[in-house]
Design a protein around this motif. Structure first.
Motif, PDB file in Angstrom:
ATOM      1  N   SER A   2      22.001  -5.038 -38.158  1.00  0.00           N
ATOM      2  CA  SER A   2      21.775  -4.835 -39.584  1.00  0.00           C
ATOM      3  C   SER A   2      20.497  -5.501 -40.082  1.00  0.00           C
ATOM      4  CB  SER A   2      22.965  -5.409 -40.349  1.00  0.00           C
ATOM      5  OG  SER A   2      22.972  -6.824 -40.204  1.00  0.00           O
ATOM      6  N   ALA A   3      20.142  -5.169 -41.309  1.00  0.00           N
ATOM      7  CA  ALA A   3      18.992  -5.803 -41.957  1.00  0.00           C
ATOM      8  C   ALA A   3      19.239  -7.309 -42.090  1.00  0.00           C
ATOM      9  CB  ALA A   3      18.735  -5.174 -43.319  1.00  0.00           C
ATOM     10  N   GLU A   4      20.486  -7.686 -42.309  1.00  0.00           N
ATOM     11  CA  GLU A   4      20.825  -9.115 -42.416  1.00  0.00           C
ATOM     12  C   GLU A   4      20.557  -9.833 -41.093  1.00  0.00           C
ATOM     13  OE1 GLU A   4      24.928 -11.563 -42.813  1.00  0.00           O
ATOM     14  OE2 GLU A   4      24.568 -10.092 -44.398  1.00  0.00           O
ATOM     15  N   ARG A   5      20.914  -9.203 -39.993  1.00  0.00           N
ATOM     16  CA  ARG A   5      20.625  -9.799 -38.682  1.00  0.00           C
ATOM     17  C   ARG A   5      19.123  -9.871 -38.446  1.00  0.00           C
ATOM     18  NH1 ARG A   5      25.217  -8.085 -34.249  1.00  0.00           N
ATOM     19  NH2 ARG A   5      26.971  -8.922 -35.432  1.00  0.00           N
ATOM     20  N   GLY A   6      18.411  -8.839 -38.849  1.00  0.00           N
ATOM     21  CA  GLY A   6      16.960  -8.859 -38.721  1.00  0.00           C
ATOM     22  C   GLY A   6      16.347 -10.008 -39.499  1.00  0.00           C
ATOM     23  N   ALA A   7      16.831 -10.236 -40.712  1.00  0.00           N
ATOM     24  CA  ALA A   7      16.328 -11.348 -41.523  1.00  0.00           C
ATOM     25  C   ALA A   7      16.598 -12.682 -40.832  1.00  0.00           C
ATOM     26  CB  ALA A   7      16.962 -11.318 -42.913  1.00  0.00           C
ATOM     27  N   THR A   8      17.755 -12.790 -40.180  1.00  0.00           N
ATOM     28  CA  THR A   8      18.073 -14.014 -39.437  1.00  0.00           C
ATOM     29  C   THR A   8      17.118 -14.202 -38.268  1.00  0.00           C
ATOM     30  OG1 THR A   8      20.401 -13.906 -40.085  1.00  0.00           O
ATOM     31  CG2 THR A   8      19.879 -15.204 -38.111  1.00  0.00           C
ATOM     32  N   LEU A   9      16.850 -13.131 -37.516  1.00  0.00           N
ATOM     33  CA  LEU A   9      15.935 -13.224 -36.372  1.00  0.00           C
ATOM     34  C   LEU A   9      14.526 -13.591 -36.826  1.00  0.00           C
ATOM     35  CD1 LEU A   9      17.186 -10.156 -34.312  1.00  0.00           C
ATOM     36  CD2 LEU A   9      17.520 -12.580 -33.762  1.00  0.00           C
TER      37      LEU A   9
END
Length: 189
Positions: A2-9
């Protein structure tokens, strides 16, 4: 992913660079279990739209978190094409994280057959021959949209002549999911 995981990475990558420079960067969502699963990534740094560093892994040899941290530091400080990133440059960089699918060998009978099998804009490609290798992420298709030019530049990156072709040459493909700080949206290739 997800976009949320991308933001975390992206936060993990920027945080690893910041920590190496003695800066503190908060990392939200860094306790998620999915970060401890094996993963392969590339971290690309740009400055004013120009490449400033790019280092990555082609296979999942460590946790995704550790891989992103390692590749972020390597892109910032150990990419041999650039001087190490300085503290004053740090605020001006943009970070991109690409998470790779597993490598898939491409079976081909000739160079023209291999070119016909490439999927412009989709495939990242690994070229290997006699201990020499080079890879281009799918993003490179933006600069080299024609398969013959893409492959010629990839041969050069691997240290081979542009016109080189031999029976032992191997090609593999992969796709990526990528996130950029500039748009913080997932883009799938």
């Amino acid at each position: 992913m997800s976009a949320e995981r991308g933001a975390t990475l992206l936060a993990i990558a920027r945080g690893a660079i910041a920590a190496s420079l003695g800066e503190a960067e908060p990392i939200r969502g860094a306790a998620a279990d999915w970060l401890d699963e094996p993963g392969a990534s590339f971290v690309t740094l740009t400055q004013r739209g120009e490449l400033r560093g790019c280092v990555g892994s082609l296979s999942a040899e460590r946790s995704l978190r550790a891989d992103v941290e390692h590749n972020a530091r390597a892109a910032a400080f150990r990419d041999p094409r650039f001087a190490p990133l300085s503290r004053c440059e740090y605020p001006a960089i943009a970070v991109e994280v690409s998470v790779l699918s597993p490598l898939e060998p491409i079976a081909f009978e000739s160079e023209s057959h291999a070119l016909a099998l490439l999927r412009p804009g989709v495939d990242g490609v690994l070229l290997e021959y006699a201990g020499q290798r080079g890879t281009f992420l799918p993003q490179v298709w933006e600069q080299l949209p024609e398969p013959d030019a893409f492959l010629a530049h990839l041969k050069r990156k691997a240290g081979l002549p542009v016109g080189f072709w031999a029976a032992g040459l191997r090609l593999s493909r992969y796709t990526v999911r990528k996130w950029r700080e500039s748009d913080a949206k997932r883009v799938t290739h």
